[in-house]
Design a protein around this motif. Sequence first.
Motif, PDB file in Angstrom:
ATOM      1  N   THR A 103       0.980  -1.398  -0.379  1.00 32.22           N
ATOM      2  CA  THR A 103       0.060   0.056  -0.178  1.00 32.22           C
ATOM      3  C   THR A 103       0.900   1.651  -0.100  1.00 32.22           C
ATOM      4  O   THR A 103       0.292   2.082  -0.907  1.00 32.22           O
ATOM      5  CB  THR A 103       0.000   0.253   1.467  1.00 32.22           C
ATOM      6  OG1 THR A 103      -1.636  -1.181   0.689  1.00 32.22           O
ATOM      7  CG2 THR A 103      -1.745   1.571   0.881  1.00 32.22           C
TER       8      THR A 103
ATOM      9  N   HIS B  47     -10.311  -0.435   4.389  1.00 32.21           N
ATOM     10  CA  HIS B  47      -9.636  -0.772   3.109  1.00 32.21           C
ATOM     11  C   HIS B  47      -9.929  -0.085   2.136  1.00 32.21           C
ATOM     12  O   HIS B  47      -9.677  -0.795   1.275  1.00 32.21           O
ATOM     13  CB  HIS B  47      -8.640  -1.048   3.170  1.00 32.21           C
ATOM     14  CG  HIS B  47      -7.205  -1.513   3.183  1.00 32.21           C
ATOM     15  ND1 HIS B  47      -6.274  -0.312   2.083  1.00 32.21           N
ATOM     16  CD2 HIS B  47      -6.511  -2.064   3.630  1.00 32.21           C
ATOM     17  CE1 HIS B  47      -5.474  -0.866   1.781  1.00 32.21           C
ATOM     18  NE2 HIS B  47      -4.779  -2.043   2.226  1.00 32.21           N
TER      19      HIS B  47
ATOM     20  N   ARG C 119     -10.107  -6.085   7.664  1.00 29.76           N
ATOM     21  CA  ARG C 119     -10.590  -4.990   6.762  1.00 29.76           C
ATOM     22  C   ARG C 119     -10.633  -4.821   5.328  1.00 29.76           C
ATOM     23  O   ARG C 119     -11.677  -3.890   4.623  1.00 29.76           O
ATOM     24  CB  ARG C 119      -9.794  -3.694   7.043  1.00 29.76           C
ATOM     25  CG  ARG C 119      -8.356  -4.061   6.456  1.00 29.76           C
ATOM     26  CD  ARG C 119      -7.744  -2.043   7.006  1.00 29.76           C
ATOM     27  NE  ARG C 119      -5.769  -2.782   7.023  1.00 29.76           N
ATOM     28  CZ  ARG C 119      -5.169  -1.973   7.944  1.00 29.76           C
ATOM     29  NH1 ARG C 119      -5.482  -1.311   8.352  1.00 29.76           N
ATOM     30  NH2 ARG C 119      -3.571  -2.235   7.695  1.00 29.76           N
TER      31      ARG C 119
ATOM     32  N   ARG D  99      -5.307 -13.500   5.588  1.00 35.01           N
ATOM     33  CA  ARG D  99      -4.232 -14.063   6.151  1.00 35.01           C
ATOM     34  C   ARG D  99      -5.211 -13.449   7.857  1.00 35.01           C
ATOM     35  O   ARG D  99      -6.126 -12.738   7.938  1.00 35.01           O
ATOM     36  CB  ARG D  99      -3.241 -12.793   6.073  1.00 35.01           C
ATOM     37  CG  ARG D  99      -2.058 -12.933   7.279  1.00 35.01           C
ATOM     38  CD  ARG D  99      -0.834 -12.210   6.939  1.00 35.01           C
ATOM     39  NE  ARG D  99      -1.257 -10.844   7.022  1.00 35.01           N
ATOM     40  CZ  ARG D  99      -1.495  -8.835   8.184  1.00 35.01           C
ATOM     41  NH1 ARG D  99      -1.212 -10.484   9.388  1.00 35.01           N
ATOM     42  NH2 ARG D  99      -2.378  -8.432   8.658  1.00 35.01           N
TER      43      ARG D  99
ATOM     44  N   GLN E  89      -4.720 -11.771  10.751  1.00 33.46           N
ATOM     45  CA  GLN E  89      -4.885 -10.249  11.597  1.00 33.46           C
ATOM     46  C   GLN E  89      -4.277 -10.669  12.896  1.00 33.46           C
ATOM     47  O   GLN E  89      -4.741 -10.625  13.630  1.00 33.46           O
ATOM     48  CB  GLN E  89      -5.901  -9.798  11.019  1.00 33.46           C
ATOM     49  CG  GLN E  89      -6.523  -9.385   9.789  1.00 33.46           C
ATOM     50  CD  GLN E  89      -5.649  -8.863   8.256  1.00 33.46           C
ATOM     51  OE1 GLN E  89      -5.113  -7.948   8.561  1.00 33.46           O
ATOM     52  NE2 GLN E  89      -5.531  -9.974   7.692  1.00 33.46           N
TER      53      GLN E  89
ATOM     54  N   PRO F 103      -5.150  -9.928  -0.969  1.00 29.89           N
ATOM     55  CA  PRO F 103      -4.764  -9.342  -0.687  1.00 29.89           C
ATOM     56  C   PRO F 103      -3.444  -8.673  -0.208  1.00 29.89           C
ATOM     57  O   PRO F 103      -2.200  -7.695  -1.126  1.00 29.89           O
ATOM     58  CB  PRO F 103      -5.578  -7.829   0.436  1.00 29.89           C
ATOM     59  CG  PRO F 103      -5.799  -9.287   1.552  1.00 29.89           C
ATOM     60  CD  PRO F 103      -6.228 -10.927   0.489  1.00 29.89           C
TER      61      PRO F 103
HETATM   62  C1  NCD Z   1      -4.540  -5.835   3.739  1.00 30.25           C
HETATM   63  C2  NCD Z   1      -4.062  -4.304   4.868  1.00 30.25           C
HETATM   64  O1  NCD Z   1      -2.997  -4.332   5.282  1.00 30.25           O
HETATM   65  O2  NCD Z   1      -5.197  -5.027   5.228  1.00 30.25           O
HETATM   66  N1  NCD Z   1      -2.810  -5.770   3.168  1.00 30.25           N
HETATM   67  C3  NCD Z   1      -2.436  -4.910   2.182  1.00 30.25           C
HETATM   68  O3  NCD Z   1      -2.933  -3.860   2.117  1.00 30.25           O
HETATM   69  N2  NCD Z   1      -2.882  -5.267   0.537  1.00 30.25           N
HETATM   70  C4  NCD Z   1      -3.904  -7.133   4.491  1.00 30.25           C
HETATM   71  C5  NCD Z   1      -3.303  -7.821   4.909  1.00 30.25           C
HETATM   72  O4  NCD Z   1      -2.051  -7.305   6.237  1.00 30.25           O
HETATM   73  O5  NCD Z   1      -3.770  -9.450   5.663  1.00 30.25           O
END
Ligand code: NCD
Length: 335
Positions: free
Chosen positions: A59, A136, A173, A234, A236, A273
Motif C-alpha cells: 500500500t 481499506h 479490513r 491472512r 490478522q 490482498p
Molecule cells: C492488507 C491490510 O493491510 O489490510 N494488506 C494490504 O494492504 N494489501 C491485508 C493484510 O495485511 O492481511
Amino acid sequence: MMNFQGSHILSVSQFDRTAISRILQVSALMAPYAERKKRCHVLDGAILNNLFFEPSTRTRVSFGAAFNLLGGFVRETVGVENSSLSKGESLFDTAQVISGYSDVIAMRHPTMHSVTEFAQGSTVPVINGGDGANEHPTQALLDLFTIESEMKRFGKSLDGLNIVLMGDLKHGRTVHSLSKLLSLYNKIKITLVSPIALQMPESIVSALSNAGHQVIITDKIAGNLACDVIYQTRIQQERFASKDEANLYRGHFSLNKRIYQEYCKEHTVIMHPLPRDSRPEANELDTDLNDLENLAIFRQAQNGVLVRMALFALTLGVDEKLSQYEKPVTWFTKK
Ligand code: NCD
C-alpha cells in the motif's frame, strides 16, 4: 455524480456505482504510464505525504509509485515512534501541520476511524490506507478492478458474481470494504468461510442480505469453493490480544493445489490482498499454486498502482488532463 476534486477518500460508503465506474475507467487510462510505455507529468511539483503508522509494503510503496508515475514528489513518515504522535500530539494537530506541507496525504493507522479524525484537521484530501480493522477503501477498489478484469476473460461481469471470502473475516479490513462495494452490484452469491469466532461483522452481512444478495456463512471448505473468485485472507495476528490466540486459527483454511483441484471450478480465480503468511503453520496460500494461470495475486497487487494513480488524478482534479502532459520514456524497459 460524486465530486472527487478536493474530497477525502475515507470509506467505500462514499461511492455509488457511477463513482466506481469513473474510478475504474480512469484506472484503465493509467496502464500505459504504469507499464512505462509513456510518461505523464501532470502532477509535476505536487507533494504526497505518506503517513504509515502500521506495517505496510504494497500500500505504501504503490501509493508512492503511483504519485511518482504522475510526476509528483513523495515524502514519508513510517512508524508512530518516528512521529510527534509519540509525544502526545493529537491527530488533528498533526493533520493541520502536515497538510500545510502537502497537496494530498495517504495515511494508515492501527485505530478504527482514526483516518477520519485526522481528515477533520486536514486542509488537503486524505486517502485512507487502512484504519485498524475498519476499512481499506483503495484495496477494495483495486480488488474490484481486478475482479472485473479477470472475469472479462470468461465473459463474465461483477453482476451475478459468485465469490468466496475466506479466513479472518472479523478483523480483515479488506474484506469489509470489498463486501460493502460488492453489495452495490446485482445478484451476488457471497460465501463467507471462516472460523465461527472470526465471522464477518453482522452489520456487513445484513447489508448484503438486505441488498438482495445470497449470503452463505460457513466454517467448512468442502462443498463451498465452487465459485468464480476465491478471496483468501491472512489471520490478522496484530488484531488479537496475543499471538497464542491468533495461533488457534492459523492454518484452518489453507488453500493448496489439492484443495483447489478438489473443490474449486476449473476457472476459479484466486485473489489475496497480500501479504500471504507463508510460515508453515499458516501457509494460507500454498506456493504450489504459483504456476496456476488463475492465481491473480500479483496482477492484483500491480493493479493497486493504477487505482491509486486514478484516485490521485481524481482528487487533484487532473483526470481529464493526462494526455496533455505526456512524454516519451527514455530508458530501457523490460516489457
Ligand atoms: C492488507 C491490510 O493491510 O489490510 N494488506 C494490504 O494492504 N494489501 C491485508 C493484510 O495485511 O492481511
